[in-house]
Design a protein around this motif. Sequence first.
Motif, PDB file in Angstrom:
ATOM      1  N   GLY A 163      35.070  28.515 -50.611  1.00 53.39           N
ATOM      2  CA  GLY A 163      35.661  29.829 -50.469  1.00 53.39           C
ATOM      3  C   GLY A 163      34.761  30.819 -49.766  1.00 53.39           C
ATOM      4  O   GLY A 163      33.723  30.469 -49.193  1.00 53.39           O
ATOM      5  N   LEU A 164      35.208  32.074 -49.812  1.00 51.56           N
ATOM      6  CA  LEU A 164      34.501  33.147 -49.125  1.00 51.56           C
ATOM      7  C   LEU A 164      33.460  33.782 -50.043  1.00 51.56           C
ATOM      8  O   LEU A 164      33.532  33.645 -51.258  1.00 51.56           O
ATOM      9  CB  LEU A 164      35.510  34.225 -48.686  1.00 51.56           C
ATOM     10  N   LEU A 223      36.873  40.012 -49.923  1.00 52.56           N
ATOM     11  CA  LEU A 223      36.658  39.547 -48.555  1.00 52.56           C
ATOM     12  C   LEU A 223      37.825  38.703 -48.078  1.00 52.56           C
ATOM     13  O   LEU A 223      38.456  37.980 -48.847  1.00 52.56           O
ATOM     14  CB  LEU A 223      35.368  38.718 -48.473  1.00 52.56           C
ATOM     15  N   GLU A 224      38.109  38.825 -46.767  1.00 56.00           N
ATOM     16  CA  GLU A 224      39.169  38.011 -46.149  1.00 56.00           C
ATOM     17  C   GLU A 224      38.628  37.452 -44.854  1.00 56.00           C
ATOM     18  O   GLU A 224      37.766  38.067 -44.212  1.00 56.00           O
ATOM     19  CB  GLU A 224      40.384  38.893 -45.846  1.00 56.00           C
ATOM     20  N   VAL A 225      39.183  36.313 -44.440  1.00 56.28           N
ATOM     21  CA  VAL A 225      38.747  35.733 -43.167  1.00 56.28           C
ATOM     22  C   VAL A 225      39.869  35.917 -42.150  1.00 56.28           C
ATOM     23  O   VAL A 225      41.052  35.942 -42.499  1.00 56.28           O
ATOM     24  CB  VAL A 225      38.362  34.245 -43.345  1.00 56.28           C
ATOM     25  N   ARG A 226      39.485  36.074 -40.889  1.00 53.29           N
ATOM     26  CA  ARG A 226      40.451  36.364 -39.831  1.00 53.29           C
ATOM     27  C   ARG A 226      40.043  35.595 -38.592  1.00 53.29           C
ATOM     28  O   ARG A 226      38.855  35.522 -38.251  1.00 53.29           O
ATOM     29  CB  ARG A 226      40.413  37.880 -39.589  1.00 53.29           C
ATOM     30  N   GLU A 227      41.052  35.000 -37.913  1.00 49.40           N
ATOM     31  CA  GLU A 227      40.740  34.289 -36.666  1.00 49.40           C
ATOM     32  C   GLU A 227      40.630  35.298 -35.536  1.00 49.40           C
ATOM     33  O   GLU A 227      41.380  36.258 -35.471  1.00 49.40           O
ATOM     34  CB  GLU A 227      41.835  33.262 -36.362  1.00 49.40           C
ATOM     35  N   VAL A 228      39.669  35.057 -34.636  1.00 49.99           N
ATOM     36  CA  VAL A 228      39.504  35.945 -33.478  1.00 49.99           C
ATOM     37  C   VAL A 228      39.420  35.086 -32.227  1.00 49.99           C
ATOM     38  O   VAL A 228      38.990  33.933 -32.285  1.00 49.99           O
ATOM     39  CB  VAL A 228      38.225  36.810 -33.578  1.00 49.99           C
ATOM     40  N   ASP A 229      39.786  35.698 -31.095  1.00 50.17           N
ATOM     41  CA  ASP A 229      39.643  34.968 -29.840  1.00 50.17           C
ATOM     42  C   ASP A 229      38.173  34.919 -29.486  1.00 50.17           C
ATOM     43  O   ASP A 229      37.463  35.908 -29.572  1.00 50.17           O
ATOM     44  CB  ASP A 229      40.407  35.683 -28.717  1.00 50.17           C
ATOM     45  N   ILE A 230      37.739  33.768 -29.055  1.00 49.93           N
ATOM     46  CA  ILE A 230      36.344  33.650 -28.594  1.00 49.93           C
ATOM     47  C   ILE A 230      36.346  34.105 -27.143  1.00 49.93           C
ATOM     48  O   ILE A 230      37.293  33.840 -26.409  1.00 49.93           O
ATOM     49  CB  ILE A 230      35.877  32.180 -28.655  1.00 49.93           C
ATOM     50  N   LYS A 231      35.249  34.767 -26.737  1.00 50.89           N
ATOM     51  CA  LYS A 231      35.161  35.213 -25.338  1.00 50.89           C
ATOM     52  C   LYS A 231      35.379  34.008 -24.434  1.00 50.89           C
ATOM     53  O   LYS A 231      34.902  32.932 -24.714  1.00 50.89           O
ATOM     54  CB  LYS A 231      33.752  35.765 -25.061  1.00 50.89           C
ATOM     55  N   PRO A 232      36.064  34.213 -23.292  1.00 49.68           N
ATOM     56  CA  PRO A 232      36.292  33.078 -22.391  1.00 49.68           C
ATOM     57  C   PRO A 232      34.970  32.465 -21.944  1.00 49.68           C
ATOM     58  O   PRO A 232      34.027  33.185 -21.671  1.00 49.68           O
ATOM     59  CB  PRO A 232      37.012  33.688 -21.186  1.00 49.68           C
TER      60      PRO A 232
END
Lengths: 241, 247
Positions: A163-164, A223-232
């Motif tokens: 877990g977180l 706490l929560e987890v979040r997906e983010v775009d990775i820089k190209p």
Amino acid sequence: MEKAVHLSTKNGPKVPGEPTKTGTSMVDTAASAVQSFAPINQIHQHLCAFHFYAYDMTRQVEAHHFCGHINEDMRQCLIYDGPDANARLIGLEYIVTEKLFMTLPDDEKKLWHTHEWEVKGGFLFMPGVPEAIQRQDLEKVAKTYGKVYHFWQVDLGHQLPIGLPNIMMAVTRDGQLYPEMIKETEKQFGVSMDKERASRAYMKGPDHGIHPLANGGGKGLKLEVREVDIKPVESVPRVFV
Amino acid sequence: MASSDERPGAYPARNGAENQPPGDPETMKTVMIDKGAAMMQSLKPIKQMSLHLCSFACYGHDPSRQIEVNFYVHRLNQDFLQCAVYDSNSSKTHLIGVEYIVSERLFEALSPEEQKLWHSHDYEIQTGLLVTPRVPELVAKTELQNIAKTYGKFWCTWQTDRGDKLPLGAPSLMVSPQDVNMGKIKPGLLKKRDDEYGISTESLKASRVDIMGPERKNPMADYWVHHGKGLAVDIVETEMKKLAPFP
């Protein structure tokens, strides 16, 4: 409402795994003889206290802090679920003086908790150290603020740290901590928190009083987890190892 | 209200020595009290750390941000290690997080949602990025072979690489160097580490050609490599379940 129950973290499930093989432990033996452990050698102090989850006071954990000074105003601590060699590393804590705490941005202040009642109430102590000597340091700790993360929910019986992370908080008034948990700790370490409380009555908290934003600012924190775009990848120059 | 991928709000400009947290030097009284206490306390858990590893890690929400990391490792059994992580190996260092390391066997028993939070170690060992300072390769080999087959979970709580003088914000999930563009360690960072330790990462690669990774590399680990998405952590306000008023 169901009565809240203290889930003891003592004698919890063992960490799964085979016993360490000889070939493996020989490496560790050799390493510990020749390597430098300078950061670990800075750890000089063992403090025992109690933490609860920043969104759930009913879940409480005995927390063993192993602390070193970075400087006069700041300590950094590793947190274990017990005082013994097989203790699990369950989190860490940073401790700062009021002076440093006041420099933090407001949103950051909420993630920190006060130590005044933990110390004055007798709940925080240094196992093995005579009370009169403890007080010389704890009177300073009473004025500090701490930021704690736990990574392993041993109170839920987790065998592994899943877990977180969780922000933890500390006791700020009577009635928050489970009496049975306190008694268990007092018995194990041969201390009397009530007695110590009387001796610590002279201690003072932060000079400017407990900051209203500290201790979550009165709110729970999770706490929560979040997906983010990775820089190209094209934007990162090709590098080779 | 706080996120691992956000710069925290305005914070006093750095002054004094680079990388040193603000604060006065320890007073003699503090030093004496500390030393006195240390003589009376056994400090058993921290004495179990018996191995120092130096490697590199990347921020899970932005793997182009890379840091040198120093792990002080306690092996609990053949399948599990717990590590205190610092940003240098000196006495004037910052505790920046905790890493847990599990064998392939333990990792495969985790749920897929949990596995996303973990990273593999084979690439950083095979390429010589992960080193065992002062321990000759021949002596370290068994541990390197073990760890190459493991998975790690590393929470970083102090972003010293962006100049934070105090540990600010939410913890970051960290990931390991990988064999893709963004996962390769910048030469400048590597050279600084190698110079400091008097080693050559390049020459270690040769002695590690026979080191194998997990039997079957689990595609849920190193999530960002396979899915192109990083993981950021947010702290959110909620109601606290209480037994008594707080604070």
